[in-house]
Design an enzyme around this catalytic site. Sequence first.
Site, PDB file in Angstrom:
ATOM      1  N   CYS A   1      -2.327   4.914  -4.573  1.00 29.34           N
ATOM      2  CA  CYS A   1      -2.831   3.605  -4.447  1.00 29.34           C
ATOM      3  C   CYS A   1      -3.996   3.342  -5.665  1.00 29.34           C
ATOM      4  CB  CYS A   1      -3.345   3.226  -3.250  1.00 29.34           C
ATOM      5  SG  CYS A   1      -2.947   1.580  -2.367  1.00 29.34           S
TER       6      CYS A   1
ATOM      7  N   HIS B   1       0.783  -1.082  -0.084  1.00 34.44           N
ATOM      8  CA  HIS B   1       0.019   0.103  -0.230  1.00 34.44           C
ATOM      9  C   HIS B   1       0.802   1.284  -0.091  1.00 34.44           C
ATOM     10  CE1 HIS B   1      -3.384  -2.164   0.615  1.00 34.44           C
ATOM     11  NE2 HIS B   1      -3.136  -3.019   1.450  1.00 34.44           N
TER      12      HIS B   1
END
Length: 110
Positions: free
Chosen positions: A34, A22
């Site tokens: 992301c 992430h």
Amino acid sequence: MIEITIVRNADGRILSFAVEGHAGYAKRGKDIVCAGVSAISVGTVNAIETLTGIVLPATMRNGWLSSEIPLQPEREKEEKLQLLLESMVVMFGTIAESYGKFVAVKEKSV
């Protein structure tokens, strides 16, 4: 950090790719880095299936997508497949240039 790994053979053909992690750029649901990487990776897999008819053996979990790229016996399909994958690599590189603290692209040769 999102780590993207592209694996190529000696001729430069993309054999597999993996996207892990992430970005941590912003809170969940507001992380544009992301979201961008996810859109590129999932969009490429979907584009390959739609435009070539090739269904990639992709594995997807929270924060992780990977695929082994099957060799296509038809030259035209193989060329389209590789072109779409190369486009994905360029897009990942563009994000990494702007958000290098949050995205890393590595290429390996086998």
